[in-house]
Enzyme design. Structure first.
Site, PDB file in Angstrom:
ATOM      1  CE1 TYR A   1      -3.784  -2.352   0.099  1.00  0.00           C
ATOM      2  CE2 TYR A   1      -4.467  -1.024   1.631  1.00  0.00           C
ATOM      3  CZ  TYR A   1      -4.613  -2.032   0.818  1.00  0.00           C
ATOM      4  OH  TYR A   1      -5.888  -2.666   0.601  1.00  0.00           O
ATOM      5  CB  SER A   2       2.872   2.853   2.679  1.00  0.00           C
ATOM      6  OG  SER A   2       1.965   2.899   3.796  1.00  0.00           O
TER       7      SER A   2
ATOM      8  CB  SER B   1       4.571  -5.566   7.949  1.00  0.00           C
ATOM      9  OG  SER B   1       4.431  -4.459   8.320  1.00  0.00           O
TER      10      SER B   1
ATOM     11  CD  GLU C   1      -4.629  -2.345   9.254  1.00  0.00           C
ATOM     12  OE1 GLU C   1      -3.445  -2.483   9.232  1.00  0.00           O
ATOM     13  OE2 GLU C   1      -5.111  -1.734   8.189  1.00  0.00           O
TER      14      GLU C   1
END
Length: 384
Positions: free
Chosen positions: A117-118, A150, A234
């Site tokens: 995502y980021s 991560s 999440e």
């Protein structure tokens, strides 16, 4: 929703404790541990649709499993991104073929996932994605960079939010792609060394990486809807398990405060009591919204604001109550060897990131302001 324990739930909890007591050993290889969990039926609880999970379990029983796991000495999970984020999203938005291909390996602990995502330059602004996926034959050619990914160094697959419509802006023209990580020369993973000395996060570079066209979840151009759905997952059962870990950390801080004499300071006592009270509030809020977050659009953002700030303040307390001793490491530090931290030092340093990753506090407040309170939207450029 009533979370009072029914007799069958107490039996389930007892079964969980017995199993964990016989299996959860420190030092276990994380990938092997995922396979052990899968083989014994503890991944994918409650995945009723299609029979892709291992066991049927009510929501209350899923909470019981997560909390007992957190209380035990079980090893850290490397499959939680696949189980708790990717799988629920695929169940909600994926095709029958995608579910049949990807859910069984997650439930078996055989395939690990990471989240793409980021990006650099976009921060927590997910709509600022610039990673591009160009249609090429029977798939997509992906170019771009993701950051703070991560467990990318362990993952077999990555779900990637990429721009599949050239010239599109913001949340338009995005797609949710499933990308295999084993593509030498096309995908490079670079670990990011943190203040704690560990490298749980990574930079991921896509240089012509390939994704098959049938591995687009929700259809081309619908990535924003799928990505937002995933962010809702999440904050779920895992939030309650997280709070069990928080309670254990708070207990250690209280014991350190008693041992050092810091508890005799009325200001320190007030802060400890406040931490305890706020943790109880977080639990009640999580129980209140569990399974009903769709009806409360700001619930995930409120939860993130609560636990991020709470955990960061606990990290500050962890070193405060130890005084000068908190500045001394558990072993002698040298230039030749990586430094080591004790639990309190690690908590203090790692928790500095709690108000940034997973969506910064500023972003969460903006979501609450715009989507819950109805305040004027923050300018983010011209919509296409």
């Amino acid at each position: 929703m009533d979370f009072g324990a029914a007799p069958e739930d107490e039996v389930f909890r007892s079964e969980v404790r017995t199993w964990l007591g016989g299996h959860a050993e420190s030092g276990t290889d994380r990938r092997s541990w995922e396979r052990t969990l899968g083989a014994d039926g503890w991944i994918g609880l409650g995945w009723a649709e299609g029979g892709y999970g291992n066991r049927t379990a009510t929501l209350t029983q899923q909470v019981a499993w997560a909390e007992e796991y957190a209380r035990s000495a079980a090893p850290p999970r490397s499959g939680h991104i696949g189980e708790n984020l990717f799988a629920p999203t695929l169940i909600a938005h994926g095709s029958a073929e995608q579910k049949a291909r990807f859910l069984p390996p997650v439930a078996a602990g055989e395939e690990l996932w990471c989240q793409g995502y980021s990006e650099p330059g976009a921060g927590s602004d997910l709509a600022g994605v610039r990673t591009a996926a160009v249609r090429e034959g029977g798939g997509y050619r992906i170019s771009g960079q993701k950051i703070w990914t991560s467990l990318a160094h362990e993952a077999d697959w990555c779900f990637v939010l990429a721009r599949t419509e050239a010239g599109s802006r913001r949340h338009h023209g995005l797609s949710f792609l499933l990308v295999p990580m084993d593509q030498p020369g096309r995908i490079e993973v670079r670990p990011i060394r943190q203040m704690t000395g560990t490298s749980d996060f990574n930079e991921v570079f896509f240089d012509g990486a390939h994704a098959r066209v049938e591995h687009v979840v929700g259809g081309e151009g619908n990535g924003w809807r799928v990505a937002m759905s995933l962010l809702g997952f999440e904050r779920g059962v895992s939030t309650l398990a997280q709070q069990i870990g928080f309670a254990e950390e708070l207990g250690r801080v209280v014991r350190d405060a008693v041992a050092s004499g810091a508890v005799d300071d009325p200001v320190v006592r007030e802060r400890l009591v406040r931490q305890w009270a706020e943790l109880r509030v977080m639990r009640w809020n999580a129980l209140r919204t569990l399974g009903n977050s769709a009806a409360e659009p700001g619930a995930p953002s409120v939860a993130k604001l609560l636990w991020g700030g709470w955990h960061q303040r606990l990290g500050e307390l962890a070193v405060l109550v130890r005084g000068a001793a908190a500045s001394v490491g558990p072993v002698a530090w040298s230039a030749a060897a990586p430094y080591e931290l004790d639990a309190a030092q690690h908590l203090f340093l790692f928790s500095r990131a709690d108000t940034v990753y997973g969506g910064s506090d500023q972003v969460q407040r903006t979501i609450i302001a715009e989507r819950v309170l109805g305040l004027p939207r923050e300018p983010k450029g011209v919509e296409s």
